[in-house]
Design an enzyme around this catalytic site. Structure first.
Site, mmCIF file in Angstrom:
data_model
loop_
_atom_site.group_PDB
_atom_site.id
_atom_site.type_symbol
_atom_site.label_atom_id
_atom_site.label_comp_id
_atom_site.label_asym_id
_atom_site.label_seq_id
_atom_site.Cartn_x
_atom_site.Cartn_y
_atom_site.Cartn_z
ATOM 1 C CG PHE A 147 9.338 4.439 -1.139
ATOM 2 C CD1 PHE A 147 9.330 3.715 -2.310
ATOM 3 C CD2 PHE A 147 9.504 3.763 0.059
ATOM 4 C CE1 PHE A 147 9.497 2.334 -2.297
ATOM 5 C CE2 PHE A 147 9.674 2.385 0.093
ATOM 6 C CZ PHE A 147 9.673 1.672 -1.094
ATOM 7 N NE ARG A 229 -5.612 14.213 -3.782
ATOM 8 C CZ ARG A 229 -5.994 13.094 -3.187
ATOM 9 N NH1 ARG A 229 -5.911 11.950 -3.855
ATOM 10 N NH2 ARG A 229 -6.450 13.103 -1.953
ATOM 11 C CD GLU A 258 -10.055 13.323 -9.978
ATOM 12 O OE1 GLU A 258 -10.880 13.023 -9.089
ATOM 13 O OE2 GLU A 258 -8.942 12.787 -10.066
ATOM 14 C CG HIS A 277 -9.890 9.468 -8.388
ATOM 15 N ND1 HIS A 277 -9.658 10.718 -7.873
ATOM 16 C CD2 HIS A 277 -9.240 8.607 -7.567
ATOM 17 C CE1 HIS A 277 -8.901 10.620 -6.782
ATOM 18 N NE2 HIS A 277 -8.641 9.339 -6.580
#
Length: 316
Positions: A147, A229, A258, A277
């Site tokens: 948060f 992530r 990635e 992404h």
């Protein structure tokens, strides 16, 4: 005052936006990655990620580092895409909050795409003219893992759409956002949530956070959305949960590594929605980062403390 020189590893679109915000600053484009050299007068470096998820990082700084650099501005919030030595010299600031709205909107789009069965409901033939059962989002529960700026942007938007919001955060600091219930157990969040959005940085404590133990407690029909992530998820555990029906849908804008290998199961799994992404690639991300950088540049010139300094102990 002499004209300030800023070396930037970002692309032309970013550099143009920065130059528009800072007409009295010289923005000099330099290659991404380990800086073998920089313009002699450059006091500031805007650093692009040194690797993609799963790639390697240079263990040692280049000869002469940090050159004349007094401040490094990252283009991300997390620091996992940068080498440790980058944080041992000049001040380093993050891009906290610059893409928060873009990420919040992307998460909501993923929620609605699943609930309203987009794009499956679009038709292009007369024979397909038949109604499709859909799901309401209002009244469901959204769980936020992390948060920070993203949660702060997402929570009020979700509440305005009628979602209940629960959240866990690493810090013991209370969540003071209106209508957000703070939980202290990740498993409980998964038990109660219809949608879970991962919005936490990748740190040694969060790698593999969403694994078999947590997924075993998932509420039936859970939709898991990752905009943070890929390393936060144990991929084998998630695929098992998708296969046996404990998780109904996974919308993944980030993965580890990635890009994924060409034969990874995420590409073909019927319950996975995979995007490369791309959630942060909006013009406002560039504008926000440029405005944030300009405000900090004024502090830098005045010798005042910089905002959004990286805390390496926290990992962001």
């Amino acid at each position: 005052m002499s004209r300030l020189v800023v070396a930037s590893q970002l692309n032309e679109a970013f550099n143009t936006t920065f130059a528009e915000q800072l007409p009295d600053v010289e923005i000099v484009g330099v290659p991404a990655g380990t800086p073998a050299a920089l313009p002699r007068d450059a006091q500031v470096l805007i650093a692009a990620p040194f690797r993609k998820a799963g790639g390697s990082l240079p263990l040692s700084p280049p000869p002469g580092w940090p050159f004349n650099v007094k401040w490094v501005q990252l283009v991300s919030v997390g620091i996992d895409f940068y080498p440790d030595w980058l944080f041992d010299g000049p001040a380093v600031t993050s891009a906290r909050g610059s893409s928060a709205v873009a990420l919040a909107e992307f998460a909501l789009a993923a929620i609605f795409a699943e609930a309203k069965r987009l794009p499956e409901i679009w038709i292009d033939r007369f024979e397909q003219w038949a109604p499709t059962p859909l799901t309401l989002v209002a009244g469901k529960t959204l769980g936020l893992v992390g948060f920070g700026a993203i949660g702060e942007a997402l929570a009020p938007r979700a509440r305005a759409l009628g979602l209940n919001v629960v959240a866990v955060r690493r810090s013991s600091r209370p969540i003071e956002a209106p209508g957000v219930e703070q939980l202290h157990d990740l498993g409980e969040l998964f038990e109660r949530s219809d949608f879970v959005v991962l919005a936490a940085p990748a740190t040694p404590e969060t790698v593999g956070l969403v694994g078999r133990e947590v997924l075993a407690r998932a509420k039936p029909g859970l939709h898991l959305i990752n905009i943070a992530r890929g390393a936060l998820i144990d991929d084998d555990a998630l695929l098992e949960a998708l296969d046996d029906g404990r998780v109904a849908r996974a919308s993944l804008d980030v993965t580890h590594p990635e890009p994924l290998p060409f034969n990874h199961r995420y590409y073909s799994h019927p319950k996975v929605r995979l995007s490369p992404h791309t959630s942060v690639h909006t013009p406002d991300t560039r504008r926000n980062l440029a405005a944030q950088f300009a405000a900090n540049l004024a502090r830098f010139r005045d010798g005042a403390p910089l905002a959004d300094l990286v805390d390496t102990a926290r990992g962001y």
